[in-house]
Design an enzyme around this catalytic site. Structure first.
Site, PDB file in Angstrom:
ATOM      1  N   PHE A   1      47.068  -0.475  -3.171  1.00 14.16           N
ATOM      2  CA  PHE A   1      46.832  -0.194  -1.747  1.00 14.16           C
ATOM      3  C   PHE A   1      47.966  -0.740  -0.888  1.00 14.16           C
ATOM      4  O   PHE A   1      47.745  -1.443   0.086  1.00 14.16           O
ATOM      5  CB  PHE A   1      45.494  -0.791  -1.266  1.00 14.16           C
ATOM      6  CG  PHE A   1      44.285  -0.236  -1.956  1.00 14.16           C
ATOM      7  CD1 PHE A   1      43.803   1.020  -1.632  1.00 14.16           C
ATOM      8  CD2 PHE A   1      43.639  -0.970  -2.937  1.00 14.16           C
ATOM      9  CE1 PHE A   1      42.690   1.529  -2.269  1.00 14.16           C
ATOM     10  CE2 PHE A   1      42.517  -0.470  -3.587  1.00 14.16           C
ATOM     11  CZ  PHE A   1      42.041   0.787  -3.246  1.00 14.16           C
ATOM     12  N   HIS A   2      49.178  -0.445  -1.297  1.00 19.15           N
ATOM     13  CA  HIS A   2      50.326  -0.839  -0.477  1.00 19.15           C
ATOM     14  C   HIS A   2      51.541   0.008  -0.832  1.00 19.15           C
ATOM     15  O   HIS A   2      51.547   0.725  -1.837  1.00 19.15           O
ATOM     16  CB  HIS A   2      50.644  -2.329  -0.662  1.00 19.15           C
ATOM     17  CG  HIS A   2      51.144  -2.695  -2.024  1.00 19.15           C
ATOM     18  ND1 HIS A   2      50.353  -3.279  -2.984  1.00 19.15           N
ATOM     19  CD2 HIS A   2      52.355  -2.532  -2.592  1.00 19.15           C
ATOM     20  CE1 HIS A   2      51.065  -3.476  -4.081  1.00 19.15           C
ATOM     21  NE2 HIS A   2      52.278  -3.024  -3.874  1.00 19.15           N
TER      22      HIS A   2
END
Ligand code: TYD
Length: 137
Positions: free
Chosen positions: A49-50
């Protein structure tokens, strides 16, 4: 996909097993400054999630399998890592989520820079703003 894709490394097999050598100079689009690995991920866990601003990475699943969902502001793709001699190159400004880790999966990451939290974009809306600029250029 833009800034992302499989890289096949050598797999030297003999009667004793298999060996995959990786040398920055010959096999990678960057010099390795850091190596880390992810283990013990439970079923149904998604991590990542980045995106990174500058970092280049190669992800290799040395044991088991894992899926990686990569996105930019225009495209989205799911790559499965299921062969220890096939890595997934992820360049700057690609959003990633790793999921479906099999039991005992070992995800090795080769990185172009030392750990730097300021290189991370962890908010998806901020990420889209940056990525949109990139695709308008
Ligand atoms: P993070 O990058 O958030 O993991 P993932 O994207 O796989 O979910 O990192 C998890 C934790 O580990 C976070 O506290 C930062 C730390 N970390 C380091 O200290 N050094 C490193 O090289 C990396 C990749 C993470």
């Amino acid at each position: 996909m833009y800034n992302c894709g499989f890289i096949k490394f050598k797999k030297i097999r003999d009667k004793y097993g298999a060996l995959t050598p990786i040398e920055s100079k010959y096999d990678l689009p960057f010099e390795i400054k850091r190596v880390y690995y992810i283990t013990e991920v439970e079923k149904n866990v998604t991590r990542g999630f980045h995106s990174h601003r500058k970092l280049h990475q190669i992800l290799l699943c040395l044991n088991g399998t894992v899926k990686i969902c990569v996105k930019n502001s225009k495209e989205e793709e799911i790559y499965e890592l299921n062969d220890s001699s096939v890595g997934l190159y992820i360049g700057p400004l690609i959003w990633r989520e790793m999921f479906d880790f099999s039991e005992g999966a070992v995800l090795l990451v080769l990185a172009s820079e030392y750990y730097d939290e300021s290189d991370y974009i962890r908010n998806y809306d901020f990420y889209l703003e940056e990525a949109n600029k990139l695709f308008k250029e």
